[in-house]
Design an enzyme around this catalytic site. Structure first.
Site, PDB file in Angstrom:
ATOM      1  N   ARG A  63      31.139  73.720  27.129  1.00 55.14           N
ATOM      2  CA  ARG A  63      29.723  73.134  26.240  1.00 55.14           C
ATOM      3  C   ARG A  63      28.606  73.422  27.132  1.00 55.14           C
ATOM      4  NH1 ARG A  63      31.034  67.328  23.652  1.00 55.14           N
ATOM      5  NH2 ARG A  63      33.429  67.524  23.996  1.00 55.14           N
TER       6      ARG A  63
ATOM      7  N   GLY B 103      36.450  70.465  31.746  1.00 55.11           N
ATOM      8  CA  GLY B 103      36.369  69.795  30.431  1.00 55.11           C
ATOM      9  C   GLY B 103      35.710  68.353  30.555  1.00 55.11           C
TER      10      GLY B 103
ATOM     11  N   TYR C 242      50.415  70.890  20.628  1.00 52.39           N
ATOM     12  CA  TYR C 242      49.783  69.896  21.730  1.00 52.39           C
ATOM     13  C   TYR C 242      51.039  69.240  22.606  1.00 52.39           C
ATOM     14  CZ  TYR C 242      47.034  66.106  23.888  1.00 52.39           C
ATOM     15  OH  TYR C 242      46.613  65.247  24.579  1.00 52.39           O
TER      16      TYR C 242
ATOM     17  N   GLY D 134      33.710  65.888  27.743  1.00 50.23           N
ATOM     18  CA  GLY D 134      34.669  65.549  26.863  1.00 50.23           C
ATOM     19  C   GLY D 134      34.802  63.920  27.080  1.00 50.23           C
ATOM     20  N   GLN D 135      35.710  63.183  26.207  1.00 53.06           N
ATOM     21  CA  GLN D 135      35.795  61.655  26.078  1.00 53.06           C
ATOM     22  C   GLN D 135      36.280  61.111  27.642  1.00 53.06           C
ATOM     23  OE1 GLN D 135      39.119  59.828  24.032  1.00 53.06           O
ATOM     24  NE2 GLN D 135      38.200  58.204  23.958  1.00 53.06           N
TER      25      GLN D 135
HETATM   26  N1  LIG Z   1      41.535  60.944  25.361  1.00 49.75           N
HETATM   27  C1  LIG Z   1      42.893  60.784  25.181  1.00 49.75           C
HETATM   28  O1  LIG Z   1      43.118  59.844  24.287  1.00 49.75           O
HETATM   29  C2  LIG Z   1      43.824  61.439  25.869  1.00 49.75           C
HETATM   30  C3  LIG Z   1      45.141  60.899  25.661  1.00 49.75           C
HETATM   31  C4  LIG Z   1      46.224  61.784  26.279  1.00 49.75           C
HETATM   32  C5  LIG Z   1      46.042  62.908  27.022  1.00 49.75           C
HETATM   33  N2  LIG Z   1      44.822  63.210  27.161  1.00 49.75           N
HETATM   34  C6  LIG Z   1      44.116  64.641  27.963  1.00 49.75           C
HETATM   35  O2  LIG Z   1      43.286  64.414  28.734  1.00 49.75           O
HETATM   36  C7  LIG Z   1      42.336  65.535  28.832  1.00 49.75           C
HETATM   37  C8  LIG Z   1      41.033  65.504  28.464  1.00 49.75           C
HETATM   38  O3  LIG Z   1      41.023  64.810  27.180  1.00 49.75           O
HETATM   39  P1  LIG Z   1      39.535  64.473  26.354  1.00 49.75           P
HETATM   40  O4  LIG Z   1      40.135  63.159  25.588  1.00 49.75           O
HETATM   41  O5  LIG Z   1      38.520  64.019  27.416  1.00 49.75           O
HETATM   42  O6  LIG Z   1      39.278  65.473  25.567  1.00 49.75           O
HETATM   43  P2  LIG Z   1      38.091  65.969  24.654  1.00 49.75           P
HETATM   44  O7  LIG Z   1      38.354  66.872  23.597  1.00 49.75           O
HETATM   45  O8  LIG Z   1      36.956  64.721  24.542  1.00 49.75           O
HETATM   46  O9  LIG Z   1      37.203  66.817  25.947  1.00 49.75           O
HETATM   47  C9  LIG Z   1      37.699  68.317  26.266  1.00 49.75           C
HETATM   48  C10 LIG Z   1      36.719  68.872  26.813  1.00 49.75           C
HETATM   49  O10 LIG Z   1      37.243  70.290  27.239  1.00 49.75           O
HETATM   50  C11 LIG Z   1      36.379  71.273  26.718  1.00 49.75           C
HETATM   51  N3  LIG Z   1      36.603  72.649  26.741  1.00 49.75           N
HETATM   52  C12 LIG Z   1      37.692  73.214  25.733  1.00 49.75           C
HETATM   53  N4  LIG Z   1      38.100  74.296  25.797  1.00 49.75           N
HETATM   54  C13 LIG Z   1      37.442  74.747  26.973  1.00 49.75           C
HETATM   55  C14 LIG Z   1      37.719  75.953  27.745  1.00 49.75           C
HETATM   56  N5  LIG Z   1      38.211  76.807  27.159  1.00 49.75           N
HETATM   57  N6  LIG Z   1      37.116  75.822  28.909  1.00 49.75           N
HETATM   58  C15 LIG Z   1      36.431  74.828  29.617  1.00 49.75           C
HETATM   59  N7  LIG Z   1      36.390  73.545  28.845  1.00 49.75           N
HETATM   60  C16 LIG Z   1      36.805  73.517  27.458  1.00 49.75           C
HETATM   61  C17 LIG Z   1      35.708  70.665  25.681  1.00 49.75           C
HETATM   62  O11 LIG Z   1      34.266  71.266  25.495  1.00 49.75           O
HETATM   63  C18 LIG Z   1      35.550  69.151  25.816  1.00 49.75           C
HETATM   64  O12 LIG Z   1      34.392  68.816  26.373  1.00 49.75           O
HETATM   65  C19 LIG Z   1      43.214  66.499  27.866  1.00 49.75           C
HETATM   66  O13 LIG Z   1      44.071  67.288  28.545  1.00 49.75           O
HETATM   67  C20 LIG Z   1      44.030  65.585  26.833  1.00 49.75           C
HETATM   68  O14 LIG Z   1      44.940  66.458  26.435  1.00 49.75           O
HETATM   69  C21 LIG Z   1      43.697  62.618  26.465  1.00 49.75           C
END
Ligand SMILES: NC(=O)c1ccc[n+]([C@@H]2O[C@H](COP(=O)([O-])OP(=O)(O)OC[C@H]3O[C@@H](n4cnc5c(N)ncnc54)[C@H](O)[C@@H]3O)[C@@H](O)[C@H]2O)c1
Length: 320
Positions: A36, A8, A141, A11-12
């Site tokens: 992606r 992943g 979630y 992502g962010q």
């Molecule tokens: N950003 C936040 O505020 C936050 C807060 C708490 C926990 N988290 C956790 O941190 C982790 C990352 O969060 P984020 O904000 O970067 O999320 P995001 O949605 O920005 O990125 C997630 C990435 O996972 C990829 N993805 C989705 N399905 C997939 C698959 N089947 N195989 C491979 N890649 C796949 C997407 O393309 C995306 O690039 C997650 O587990 C999220 O629950 C994030």
């Protein structure tokens, strides 16, 4: 050293974690991966693999071929998206984690798993939520995050896999857009403040939630994975936080820099009900005591830095 795989990664969080890992351990030791497909390779990334975490063979193959010994497993569907697509969320969040843990067991990898404030629910104490407390979330979630924490503990206890995790609050950042979470309002507010001096917020003004600036989150993830395992009493997953704020408080802080910034509210009932089921503030004493977690950015420092960076980006876009 063997290599670090980030799932992943586009992502962010991954967009900032990968460059930080590259800087720390060298590009040749980092493998970024995501579902992606983005044309070309980003200069800040090490190697790149197209990897779907719901496909166990793909994970096994990449870990074997790239000689991976640590996985930062970030691939997931976030809270608001998971409520829209609960079946897909179960498949990606639970199936993906299970596949990663199985591969880690097979190839003796360490695993980082990001849990969330979403792992708590309405029956959890909402003020200074303790490290160990009631966890009965009411969102898909949250269900996948609690089950994920437990599954990581199980793999550590039963199979000796070195799993570690933190319960992240909402993350505020300026590099990549957020992926559809309930705390996305904070990032949106900054962008709209810089562009239009106006923002319509989807949560009510007094909705208090924990937040953290991305550099502190990245630092925490790397620190936790580097610390001596003997110091960790909890592993999956540590409460961490940097500030507990409401949309109205964030708007007031932004107004100190952009005096004509105006906010109004059009509450989205789904995201508001998710937010209402989460803690208002976390107790992160265990993370501070066990591995020295200490965030650098409070609300004022984070707001100043976010606005400076977004203003610079906007100026650059106008110049180009
Ligand atoms: N950003 C936040 O505020 C936050 C807060 C708490 C926990 N988290 C956790 O941190 C982790 C990352 O969060 P984020 O904000 O970067 O999320 P995001 O949605 O920005 O990125 C997630 C990435 O996972 C990829 N993805 C989705 N399905 C997939 C698959 N089947 N195989 C491979 N890649 C796949 C997407 O393309 C995306 O690039 C997650 O587990 C999220 O629950 C994030």
């Amino acid at each position: 050293m063997r290599r670090i795989l980030v799932t992943g990664a586009r992502g962010q969080i991954g967009s900032e974690l990968v460059p930080a890992l590259v800087e720390r351990y060298g590009a040749e030791n980092i493998v970024a991966s995501d579902l992606r497909l983005v044309p070309g390779r980003l200069s800040s990334e090490g190697e790149y693999e197209h990897l779907d975490c719901t496909q166990p063979q793909q994970i096994l193959e990449v870990i074997r071929r790239r000689d991976v010994d640590t996985v930062y497993h970030l691939a997931a569907l976030l809270s608001a998206v998971a409520e829209e697509r609960p079946h897909a969320a179960w498949s990606v969040n639970m199936g993906g984690l299970y596949n990663v843990l199985e591969a880690a067991r097979h190839y003796h990898c360490r695993v980082f798993f990001p849990s969330s404030i979403g792992a708590f629910g309405p029956s959890t104490p909402r003020e200074r939520t303790p490290q160990i407390t009631i966890q009965r979330p009411i969102t898909m979630y949250g269900v996948t995050k609690v089950a994920g924490e437990l599954l990581c503990d199980y793999y550590a206890g039963r199979f000796g896999v070195d799993t570690r995790g933190i319960r992240l609050p909402g993350l505020i950042s300026h590099v990549a857009p957020p992926g559809g979470g309930t705390t996305d309002y904070a990032v949106e507010m900054f962008h709209q403040a810089v562009r239009y001096s106006h923002y319509t917020c989807f949560l009510g003004p007094d909705t208090c939630l924990d937040m953290m600036y991305m550099p502190d989150a990245i630092e925490a993830m790397i620190e936790l994975m580097e610390v001596d395992a003997a110091r960790l009493r909890h592993r999956n997953a540590y409460n961490v936080t940097a500030m507990s704020i409401t949309p109205a408080e964030l708007a007031a802080e932004i107004r100190k820099h952009i005096p004509d910034f105006a906010i109004d509210y059009e509450v989205d009932p789904i995201r508001q009900s998710i937010a209402n089921s989460w803690p208002r503030s976390l107790d992160d004493a265990a993370a501070r005591e066990d591995w020295g977690f200490a965030p650098s950015f409070d609300l004022a420092a984070m707001t100043k830095d976010m606005l400076a960076r977004l203003s610079e980006k906007t100026r650059k876009l106008k110049r180009d």
